[in-house]
Enzyme design. Structure first.
Site, PDB file in Angstrom:
ATOM      1  N   LYS A   1       0.832  -1.202   0.000  1.00 37.31           N
ATOM      2  CA  LYS A   1       0.000   0.000   0.000  1.00 37.31           C
ATOM      3  C   LYS A   1       0.868   1.254   0.000  1.00 37.31           C
ATOM      4  O   LYS A   1       1.943   1.289   0.623  1.00 37.31           O
ATOM      5  CB  LYS A   1      -0.908  -0.049   1.233  1.00 37.31           C
ATOM      6  CG  LYS A   1      -1.979   1.018   1.316  1.00 37.31           C
ATOM      7  CD  LYS A   1      -2.857   0.742   2.531  1.00 37.31           C
ATOM      8  CE  LYS A   1      -3.916   1.811   2.752  1.00 37.31           C
ATOM      9  NZ  LYS A   1      -4.775   1.505   3.918  1.00 37.31           N
TER      10      LYS A   1
ATOM     11  N   SER B   1      -9.562   1.640   3.326  1.00 43.42           N
ATOM     12  CA  SER B   1      -8.711   2.465   2.479  1.00 43.42           C
ATOM     13  C   SER B   1      -7.699   1.669   1.649  1.00 43.42           C
ATOM     14  O   SER B   1      -7.046   2.235   0.771  1.00 43.42           O
ATOM     15  CB  SER B   1      -7.950   3.477   3.357  1.00 43.42           C
ATOM     16  OG  SER B   1      -7.071   2.818   4.272  1.00 43.42           O
TER      17      SER B   1
ATOM     18  N   THR C   1      -7.042   0.924  10.287  1.00 42.09           N
ATOM     19  CA  THR C   1      -7.340   1.605  11.540  1.00 42.09           C
ATOM     20  C   THR C   1      -8.713   1.167  12.041  1.00 42.09           C
ATOM     21  O   THR C   1      -8.884   0.858  13.215  1.00 42.09           O
ATOM     22  CB  THR C   1      -7.299   3.130  11.342  1.00 42.09           C
ATOM     23  OG1 THR C   1      -6.051   3.499  10.759  1.00 42.09           O
ATOM     24  CG2 THR C   1      -7.480   3.855  12.668  1.00 42.09           C
TER      25      THR C   1
ATOM     26  N   GLY D   1     -11.441  -1.035   9.658  1.00 39.17           N
ATOM     27  CA  GLY D   1     -12.104  -1.559   8.470  1.00 39.17           C
ATOM     28  C   GLY D   1     -11.315  -1.537   7.187  1.00 39.17           C
ATOM     29  O   GLY D   1     -11.786  -2.041   6.163  1.00 39.17           O
ATOM     30  N   SER D   2     -10.114  -0.981   7.180  1.00 35.72           N
ATOM     31  CA  SER D   2      -9.429  -0.708   5.919  1.00 35.72           C
ATOM     32  C   SER D   2      -8.718  -1.898   5.289  1.00 35.72           C
ATOM     33  O   SER D   2      -8.265  -1.810   4.150  1.00 35.72           O
ATOM     34  CB  SER D   2      -8.422   0.433   6.104  1.00 35.72           C
ATOM     35  OG  SER D   2      -9.100   1.656   6.273  1.00 35.72           O
TER      36      SER D   2
END
Length: 603
Positions: free
Chosen positions: A165, A246, A267, A269-270
């Site tokens: 990422k 994200s 943090t 759900g990402s």
């Protein structure tokens, strides 16, 4: 069975004198026979009534073939692959099959890297999953091939390409921007610890995946998967599909084989959400299991780094590499062991047998809406699978303070105050900082004044709220907010339910699973569960019209546990995955066509 696979398997049998009747692991066959004998009583098979005995047997057989090859040694079977051009589909191939081909010389790491680069080139203008390619990827692959040739193997993933990422720093020619022009050209003195661990293990860092800008911590009116630097990522399962975030590009890239797998960050759900909607396995580790050092932060209290892969097995391999203590991230020093477990040892088909699995039904009732029936139906079918696998399912194991959680907003205060402190700490570690941004206020000023950042069309409301607090995470007000937020994830949430009902894990549809665990830094593993059916009404996001619900869009199921319980959760997820094989039943609407054969045939 393809002729090439038939020749391969016959060569294996000849090499090790394996009779056809000896092929299948008896325990697994016995368990499946017993679990699904209920079908003869008139009860339909779960998970879309599409469990296929022949497909399962074939997959078991291939696994045994690979195990047998490792047992006899590749030197005694030098032509099992190369005697006929039989290559795996890069859309679905796993680590063990890739390594088998590398060991046998059927393909090289350079071949793999070239194939993945061509696959990215095919679809990236449409999907915008990858924001940068590592210009050194091919030379690194060549070096790793040379190491393999001289007998040097760094680890189980030696020579396999991955994406990471675009908030995980690398000490090379790639940028690390969190999707913002504010950090374009900024450099660091070393790799982020998780990136360094991958390199040490022989992984090729192929490129950086796009993300929701600043890990979705900038705007109130932006969209998942958009960043100023990387454009709008979209899903491969429906045109203009919301990739979630994200870790959007990591999800899309892994889902259609733009690399073998990827790293994401979470943090709240990402990892879980983009894994769910992109038909992937995602592991959100306990906070402190994987180092966050030199990863652009939101919250030191909630951030964590984890794998996003197509199978539980592949995700377990990655987690085994990146987990561990790091003196530059003091949260990792709380690990209850000197060296973390080998998570691949949790890949046990019988893991669910005897496990107590709870369902907090109030969570489902609170979140379900008109689009939920397919998700709930698939979830209830999954519960039947687990019962047949020997799990004890405990209904209504609700979070003790769930109603209070729904009203509590202290997590927002925690993230805002943490971001002020933690972002400044990251920026202070930059070796070069072309735009001289040293604080959140600086970043906001740059963003609001730089046209390519799309302000005010995409606002800075999250930062405005943080800066209006008047304090950071060193203030007593922060500590009060953190204690309240933590409670709703721990004693008032996941930990309270686990203890009250004597559970090994909780399960929920992944869309409903992340919040309480995020607040308490607890682990979650998501696995493909199903997809929306053909008659689904298309629903779009409030902003930017990304498609969030539509036919063929996948969704997942999450296994939720106590801190440091990844071994158990991986075992449960694996046992479920092996019985259902949901991922293979959901096909993307677009995927690259380049395969290893296309690369190798041109040499």
């Amino acid at each position: 069975m393809p002729d090439c696979m038939r020749k391969l398997t016959q060569n294996v049998r000849n090499t090790i004198n394996l009779a056809p009747s000896d092929i299948f692991p008896s325990e697994k066959d016995y368990l499946l026979t017993r679990e699904y004998s209920e079908e003869s009583k008139g009860e339909p098979l779960p998970i879309a009534n599409s469990f296929c005995w022949r497909a399962m047997s074939f997959k078991v057989f291939v696994l045994v073939v690979l195990l047998c090859l490792s047992r006899v040694g590749w030197a005694t079977a030098p032509r099992l692959y190369t005697s006929s051009p039989c290559y795996p589909d890069l859309l679905d191939v796993g680590a063990e099959e890739l390594i088998a081909g590398l060991e046998n010389g059927a393909w090289s790491s350079v071949d793999l890297t070239k194939a993945y680069l061509l696959r990215i080139q095919e679809v990236n203008d449409l999907l915008h999953a990858v924001v940068e390619i590592n210009p050194e990827a091919l030379s690194i692959a060549e070096s790793l091939d040379a190491e393999r040739a001289n007998g040097t193997i760094r680890g189980a993933l030696h020579g396999i390409p991955m994406l990471i990422k675009n908030n995980i720093a690398t000490h090379d020619q790639m940028n690390n921007t969190a999707g913002s022009y504010a950090l374009l050209g900024a450099t660091v003195s070393r790799d982020a610890t998780v990136a360094a661990k991958l390199r040490t293990a022989g992984v090729i860092l192929l490129g950086k995946s796009n993300l929701s800008q600043w890990a979705n911590f900038r705007s109130s009116n932006s969209s998942s998967g958009w960043s100023a630097y990387g454009n709008q990522t979209t899903s491969a399962y429906y045109p203009n599909g919301d990739p979630s975030g994200s870790s959007s590009g990591s999800g899309v890239g892994s889902s259609i084989g733009l690399a073998w797998a990827s790293l994401g960050t979470e943090t709240d759900g990402s990892i879980l959400s983009p894994s769910s909607v992109n038909n992937l396995v995602g592991i959100k580790p306990s906070v402190g299991l994987t180092s966050r050092s030199l990863v652009i932060p939101i919250s030191s209290h909630q951030d964590t780094i984890g794998p996003m892969a197509r199978t539980v097995s592949d995700a377990a391999y990655i987690l085994s590499v990146i987990a561990g203590r790091d003196v530059t991230d003091n949260y990792t020093l709380a690990q209850p062991w000197n060296s973390p477990p080998d998570y691949t040892k949790s890949l046990n088909f019988s893991s669910l047998r005897g496990a107590r699995i709870g369902i907090p039904r109030k969570v489902i009732a609170s979140y379900q809406d008109d689009s939920s029936p397919p998700v709930i139906s698939a979830f209830n079918a999954a519960v039947k699978v687990m019962k047949r696998a020997g799990a004890t399912i405990v209904e209504n194991t609700d979070y003790p303070a769930w109603e209070g959680y729904l009203k509590d907003d202290n997590e927002t205060l925690v993230l805002e105050a943490d971001f002020i402190s933690d972002l400044a700490a990251y920026l202070a570690q930059l070796e070069t900082n072309p735009n001289n941004v040293t604080s959140l206020a600086d970043v906001r000023n740059f963003t609001q004044g730089f046209p390519l950042e799309a302000y005010p069309t995409r606002d800075t409301a999250v930062w405005d709220g943080a800066l209006s607090l008047g304090y950071d995470n060193s203030d007593y007000q922060f500590w009060q907010a953190y204690q309240r937020s933590y409670y709703y994830g721990a004693e008032g949430g996941v930990l309270g339910a686990l203890e009250k009902y004597n559970l090994d894990a909780l399960i929920l549809p992944t869309d409903y699973s992340s919040g309480p665990s995020a607040r308490a830094g607890l682990p979650v593993v998501t696995v493909p569960l199903g997809h929306y059916p053909a008659n689904t009404t298309v629903l779009k996001s409030r902003n930017w019209d990304l498609v969030q619900v539509a036919p063929n869009i996948p969704f997942g199921i999450s296994f939720i546990g106590a801190k440091w319980s990844e071994e158990s959760l991986i075992g449960f997820a694996y046992a479920f995955e092996q019985r259902t094989q949901v991922r293979s039943k959901i096909k993307p609407y677009v995927a690259p066509t380049t395969q290893l054969a296309d690369v190798i045939s041109k040499q």
